[in-house]
Design an enzyme around this catalytic site. Sequence first.
Site, PDB file in Angstrom:
ATOM      1  N   LYS A  43      22.600  -8.540   4.419  1.00 13.73           N
ATOM      2  CA  LYS A  43      23.811  -7.881   4.920  1.00 13.73           C
ATOM      3  C   LYS A  43      23.852  -6.431   4.483  1.00 13.73           C
ATOM      4  O   LYS A  43      23.403  -6.068   3.422  1.00 13.73           O
ATOM      5  CB  LYS A  43      25.052  -8.595   4.384  1.00 13.73           C
ATOM      6  CG  LYS A  43      25.858  -9.238   5.510  1.00 13.73           C
ATOM      7  CD  LYS A  43      27.159  -9.773   4.980  1.00 13.73           C
ATOM      8  CE  LYS A  43      28.316  -9.153   5.703  1.00 13.73           C
ATOM      9  NZ  LYS A  43      29.585  -9.531   5.133  1.00 13.73           N
ATOM     10  N   ARG A  76      12.008   2.213   1.969  1.00 15.37           N
ATOM     11  CA  ARG A  76      11.386   1.510   3.098  1.00 15.37           C
ATOM     12  C   ARG A  76      12.383   0.436   3.516  1.00 15.37           C
ATOM     13  O   ARG A  76      12.908  -0.287   2.672  1.00 15.37           O
ATOM     14  CB  ARG A  76      10.062   0.884   2.641  1.00 15.37           C
ATOM     15  CG  ARG A  76       9.526  -0.242   3.525  1.00 15.37           C
ATOM     16  CD  ARG A  76       8.968   0.252   4.844  1.00 15.37           C
ATOM     17  NE  ARG A  76       7.782   1.056   4.679  1.00 15.37           N
ATOM     18  CZ  ARG A  76       6.550   0.677   5.052  1.00 15.37           C
ATOM     19  NH1 ARG A  76       6.358  -0.504   5.583  1.00 15.37           N
ATOM     20  NH2 ARG A  76       5.538   1.493   4.890  1.00 15.37           N
ATOM     21  N   HIS A 127       8.080   7.245  10.114  1.00 12.04           N
ATOM     22  CA  HIS A 127       7.340   7.105   8.863  1.00 12.04           C
ATOM     23  C   HIS A 127       6.717   8.474   8.601  1.00 12.04           C
ATOM     24  O   HIS A 127       5.527   8.681   8.782  1.00 12.04           O
ATOM     25  CB  HIS A 127       6.273   6.017   9.032  1.00 12.04           C
ATOM     26  CG  HIS A 127       5.623   5.591   7.741  1.00 12.04           C
ATOM     27  ND1 HIS A 127       5.919   6.166   6.527  1.00 12.04           N
ATOM     28  CD2 HIS A 127       4.713   4.633   7.483  1.00 12.04           C
ATOM     29  CE1 HIS A 127       5.196   5.574   5.587  1.00 12.04           C
ATOM     30  NE2 HIS A 127       4.462   4.644   6.145  1.00 12.04           N
ATOM     31  N   ARG A 133       0.822  -1.212   0.000  1.00 12.50           N
ATOM     32  CA  ARG A 133       0.000   0.000   0.000  1.00 12.50           C
ATOM     33  C   ARG A 133       0.857   1.264   0.000  1.00 12.50           C
ATOM     34  O   ARG A 133       0.552   2.222  -0.721  1.00 12.50           O
ATOM     35  CB  ARG A 133      -0.981   0.003   1.167  1.00 12.50           C
ATOM     36  CG  ARG A 133      -0.332  -0.223   2.513  1.00 12.50           C
ATOM     37  CD  ARG A 133      -1.327  -0.008   3.647  1.00 12.50           C
ATOM     38  NE  ARG A 133      -2.419  -0.965   3.606  1.00 12.50           N
ATOM     39  CZ  ARG A 133      -3.627  -0.722   4.082  1.00 12.50           C
ATOM     40  NH1 ARG A 133      -3.903   0.449   4.589  1.00 12.50           N
ATOM     41  NH2 ARG A 133      -4.549  -1.646   4.052  1.00 12.50           N
ATOM     42  N   THR A 134       1.931   1.277   0.756  1.00 12.62           N
ATOM     43  CA  THR A 134       2.786   2.468   0.766  1.00 12.62           C
ATOM     44  C   THR A 134       3.487   2.635  -0.581  1.00 12.62           C
ATOM     45  O   THR A 134       3.602   3.733  -1.108  1.00 12.62           O
ATOM     46  CB  THR A 134       3.813   2.383   1.902  1.00 12.62           C
ATOM     47  OG1 THR A 134       3.126   2.198   3.130  1.00 12.62           O
ATOM     48  CG2 THR A 134       4.649   3.637   1.978  1.00 12.62           C
TER      49      THR A 134
END
Lengths: 306, 189, 425
Positions: A84, A106, A134, A56-57
């Site tokens: 890593k 994100r 956020h 959704r984001t």
Amino acid sequence: MRKHLLEVADLDRADATLVLDTTAQIEQALAGREVKKLPTLRGRTVVNLFFEDSTRTRISFELAAKRLSADVINFSAKGSSVSKGESLKDTALTLEAMGADGIVVRHSASGAPHRLAQWVQGSVVNAGDGTHEHPTQALLDAYTIRQRLGRLDGVRVAVVGDVLHSRVARSNVGLLTTLGAEVTLVAPPTLLPVGVETWPVTVSYDLDAVLPKADVVMMLRVQAERMNASFFPSAREYSRRYGLDGRRMAVLPDDAIVMHPGPMNRGMEIAAEVADSPRSTIVAQVGNGVSVRMAVLYLLLGGAPE
Amino acid sequence: MTMSSELPAPPVPPLLSAEDVARVVDRVAHQLIEKAASHLADLVLVGIPTRGAPLARRLAARIEAFSGTPVDVGTVDITLYRDDLRLRGVRALEDTRLPDSGIDGRLVVLVDDVLFSGRSVRAALDALRDLGRPRAVQLAVLVDRGHRELPIRADYVGKNVPTSRTQKVEVHLAEIDGLDEVLLTGGEA
Amino acid sequence: MTLIKNVKPYGEEAVDIRITDGRITEMAPGLDGDDVLDGAGLIALPGLVDLHTHLREPGREDAETVETGSRAAALGGFTAVHAMANTDPVADTAGVVEQVWRLGQEAGLVDVVPVGAVTVGLGGTQLAELGAMADSAARVRVFSDDGHCVADPALMRRALEYVKALDGVVAQHAEEPRLTVGAQMNEGERSARLGLTGWPAAAEEAVIARDVLLAQHVGARLHVCHVSTAGSVDILRWAKARGVQVTAEVTPHHLLLTDELAETYDPVYKVNPPLRTDADVQALRAGLADGTIDAVATDHAPHAVEDKESEWAAARPGMLGLEQALSIVVQTMVEPGLLNWRGVADRMSVRPAAIGRLETHGRPLAVGEPANLLLLDPAHSAVVDPAALASRSRNSPYAGRELPGRVVATFLRGVPTVLDGKAQK
């Protein structure tokens, strides 16, 4: 405005107000139009760099960038060998070579956008990092409150639930208090961070005592796995003490609204009858998310490159 | 810093006084009535913020006063359509409001304070294209100062002012600045 | 044979020091001889002893080797360093500790004293062959699972008891693991804001409290690694007042740096135990000044670039320390008047040598003693440039900081390992 949007502390009151005002103007400019596209970022490249699943984001940012005519590249790094840290830098250098003007990131690690910003030329927008922040979620929440209540100054906001692990809560506390709202955090003590007493908020363990004086109730998602780590005894007990059901909703002031950043656990932190009530802004929040992100992208990328 | 630069600048006589501005607005209103003739109800005056917006409202008020016919007014913010954002930096957006009846099939007259390079007008034409399909688009400006960079000309001009590129034309309107006047400052005439 | 002219032992009256056959043979003004080194303006101190160094060999020779770490140590004024056991393979057998010891001898820049693991593979469940390591050529006396806490109280008790027969000591990495799952930085107002999982002070203090009680109960020696909190200092002070045989060390970085640096999200500041608050820093300085904390130990922890150029949570904890340790102590302890030069010698040489049972290190600057010493220019100050460090790694938290003091020369048994600030091999 600063070059990046990494945390809400990057925005002072004037900047935050500019973002909200710009959002309103963009909504107005696009209202009722057949062509929901603006040429503003033509020729600019926005990369959605998602190390963590969040359809959704990502879609919200993608739509925002496309409506501003930017070229959008979706780079999903989840599932590849990106456990890593070295890969974050390698990825950054790759994006740099592609000439990304904006990078929407994100990541499950707090601070990853800060690191990225040290390695790239373009503007970095934090789309959620670990348990840190956020910021665009907080901006869309603030916009939604202002839209519904007409103001932010002096608005009483109760943020309810897993504050400890919530980046949404951190960003909202910072942004809403910057904009003059009065924030109360409501949670069991296990789900509040050590040091919360230094935050510019009131803390309560008692939802029933807070609700009659709340203009906004913002419910946070509670993940069931917290139960296994003894943050609370059972889902049922959590729901009984901190869930928002119809009975509790009834004690809210007349104009009060109920917010949730999604995705919801219906029946856990929020009852279906509350989520679907006229007080709920949950659908409006999603729509506003696109406009807010357009405003952020315009303000960060629209101007002269450094 | 030299001593002379600390002295107050000599007062510049305005290019247009408040009375001049009022007279010019009236004249353009008459021209519009003449041009639009029987189609006044079709006319939409669309101001380009910042100062084109109050100018459009004034023109509409004068047209109604002279002709007895109310005229639709709107504004269209062109910031998101500019091709020089990278040079100028971002700025706060202003209102975009069109009449409820829209602009399709109507005569749209864009209203701005100063016509210079023509880039603002071009951006406004782009914005209009996304907003609807007018029958025709015309342009009214308070001041035309020359130095066009695009093949654009105004249909209604309050005053033509020869300028050099380094000069500035400052339009002040009561609604925004507290008084009406047009100044020509800086550079060599 | 070397003659050091006009040098100030412990910063006191200037004398000449003659070194012959690895020993100090004369200390007096006005000596004559060949091979003269001008010591004017310099302070002589006993060669420093580090109780806590990670040399990474065997296993991570890309980050550090015994040789490069030895060179860094010598440049920092050290003549002996204890090499921690968390290598790959772990130093939990006589074979591995002897290998490390031999590599140290070959490098010949400092005495490399291996630390033996307390438990097999640092696993925390079964005692390693402590006796075999003690009896090996490496003569291990310090045992530690550093990097991991010996968390099982019954196992810790047995380890404390067992090493009594070896004249050994257990050096505990005090960290209650259940309280530090996923921990990234000091737990407090900053960790809450930064969204980094907190490492509570209580997780260190609880283990120290438990261990001093165990040490007292079984009458054994306990050494506490890298004490980082004000509460730990209080517990140690209490334990020492009760006569517990406990010693403790503090790192240079915990004497200087605070958790404020985590706000950069730059993992060069990530270390375990984490950087704490300013109040903790002040308490650690006071504890070192009054002797509650016995020693400064570097916890020199080299890491390859890819282990630090990453997100904070993905980075390995640890920072370099050998080359700047003395400068940090000068800045944080000597300049504020908390410690004089004899105090520096005590905390960085005498006491750590005693804790590690090193007979030829930590000796006074006196005629007849082994010539393990360093010459410090206290007036010199310089900005730290990581690229100029002798360590193979670059993860110095002091990059860009101006620090006082420069080690001009270091002598190991009379042989200069550093001259004019440069390593001699």
